[in-house]
Design an enzyme around this catalytic site. Structure first.
Site, PDB file in Angstrom:
ATOM      1  CB  CYS A  27      -0.968  -0.101   0.868  1.00  0.00           C
ATOM      2  SG  CYS A  27      -1.865   1.159   0.807  1.00  0.00           S
ATOM      3  CB  CYS A 272      -5.724  10.145 -16.550  1.00  0.00           C
ATOM      4  SG  CYS A 272      -5.153   9.144 -14.734  1.00  0.00           S
ATOM      5  CG  ASP A 294      -5.061   8.308  -5.443  1.00  0.00           C
ATOM      6  OD1 ASP A 294      -5.046   8.537  -4.023  1.00  0.00           O
ATOM      7  OD2 ASP A 294      -5.717   6.955  -5.951  1.00  0.00           O
ATOM      8  CB  CYS A 342       2.775   4.731 -24.550  1.00  0.00           C
ATOM      9  SG  CYS A 342       3.524   4.525 -22.688  1.00  0.00           S
TER      10      CYS A 342
END
Length: 383
Positions: A27, A272, A294, A342
């Site tokens: 995480c 994105c 994020d 890409c």
């Protein structure tokens, strides 16, 4: 004059910050807990956010509230009932969508009834069959969480809750693309795959902030042991694509495949990571602090606070951040045969420094994998 009736902004909301009932090894958010005290977003912050995000959308635009974490169900059902009340107060019959990303371990019948009654769309994290999922996705006691996640999936199906799956691709599962896809297709119609790529400071063992517009990367660093390799990621995606093409074309949806086909046919990629610019999805933390992305929730990427700053101005200021993705492409990318698919990947993963005649440039860690996958899709004749 431009028609702004469909003007749209994407924002991810973290009502409990990084708080989580699990302790997943990979995480990227856990090491922020020390600077992010426990608790839930206050109703004052919640109301200010909901009022502002609705007001800056075009009259015809769908307004999405994306609830993430940490583990957002820790906030409890009353928090989201309050959010729905405020959406109704300020929405004036606007089209509103609520989505929520969960690890699934706290889901019960009450949650599912709430989700179903209020048309929430749920993302659930699952890394494959039990022996694969449990390698990294553990609770605070070190126990695997697969059985609890599958209980949640069964409850979603019982209550007709709309859901999709989010699967990380990491060091432990990247060799099992076929097995994982065969498993996921038994429980999921829409799948997302997220590569695990983290750079660790060897001095304090914390994740190093991404280096999109910061000085050269910290020298005392190492790649995290749970990272997927570039080659492993490419191989994984190719295996998934081949099975999808053979068995599920038009039946199931894989986000990166949909994105690639979009780019091949000159339609919006919808992802994105593989668009020419980013910066159109900010993050609101439980304190009201707003960050550029994020994956960039670090002090140097904070752009304001919802209680003190205008959200529209903050979102507009984020455009330069997003445009830097294209402006900072390494020279090698400009001459690549899959550059239009890409676009250099996520700037967060541009951690391979290389010296060129133009100075130090940063290449995406996953470059070899992306190239393998995109060339594979192009050669398949799908479009």
């Amino acid at each position: 004059m431009p028609n702004n009736s469909h003007r749209h902004y994407a924002v991810v909301v973290k009502p409990v910050g990084s708080s989580c009932n699990l302790c997943c090894d990979y995480c990227y958010y856990l090491n922020k807990e020390s600077g992010n005290s426990s608790g839930i977003m206050s109703y004052d912050v919640l109301e200010n956010y909901i009022r502002q995000i609705i007001s800056i959308h075009g009259k015809m635009a769908e307004i999405e509230f994306a609830w993430h974490g940490g583990e957002p169900t820790i906030a409890g059902i009353p928090f989201y009932q309050k959010a729905l009340e405020l959406q109704k107060k300020y929405g004036h019959n606007r089209k509103i969508l609520n989505t929520l990303q969960t690890n699934g371990t706290l889901i019960n019948d009450e949650w599912c009834r709430f989700f179903a009654e209020n048309n929430f769309r749920i993302g659930i994290s699952i890394d494959g069959p039990e022996h694969i999922h449990n390698v990294y996705r553990k609770d605070s006691f070190g126990k695997g969480t697969f059985s609890k996640v599958m209980e949640a999936v069964n409850l979603f199906q019982k209550h007709s809750v709309q859901y999709n799956t989010l699967t990380t691709v990491n060091a432990a599962n990247s060799n099992y693309g076929k097995d994982i896809y065969e498993f996921l297709r038994t429980i999921s119609v829409f799948m997302q795959f997220l590569p695990v790529v983290e750079c660790i400071n060897t001095e304090n063992k914390l994740t190093i902030p991404p280096g999109i517009d910061t000085p050269p990367i910290v020298k005392a660093r190492e790649f995290a042991p749970f990272n997927v390799s570039a080659e492993g990621y490419g191989k994984f995606l190719c295996e998934v694509f081949d099975l999808w093409l053979k068995k599920d074309l038009g039946k199931r949806f894989v986000q990166i495949i949909e994105s690639t086909v979009g780019n091949l046919t000159r339609r919006p990629a919808g992802l994105c990571v593989h668009e020419s610019v980013c910066g159109h999805c900010a993050v609101v933390e439980k304190s009201g602090d707003v960050y550029r992305c994020d994956r960039f929730v670090f002090d140097q990427y904070r752009i304001g606070n919802i209680m003190h700053n205008n959200l529209e101005q903050m979102m507009e200021s984020n455009r330069a951040f997003g445009e830097y993705k294209l402006e900072s492409l390494p020279t090698e990318c400009l001459h690549c045969s899959v550059a239009n698919l890409c676009f250099g990947g996520c700037p967060k993963d541009r951690i391979l420094e290389q010296m060129t005649i133009y100075g130090v440039e940063r290449k995406n860690y996953l470059c070899k994998g992306y190239k393998h996958f995109f060339q594979h899709v192009k050669s398949s004749g799908i479009v």
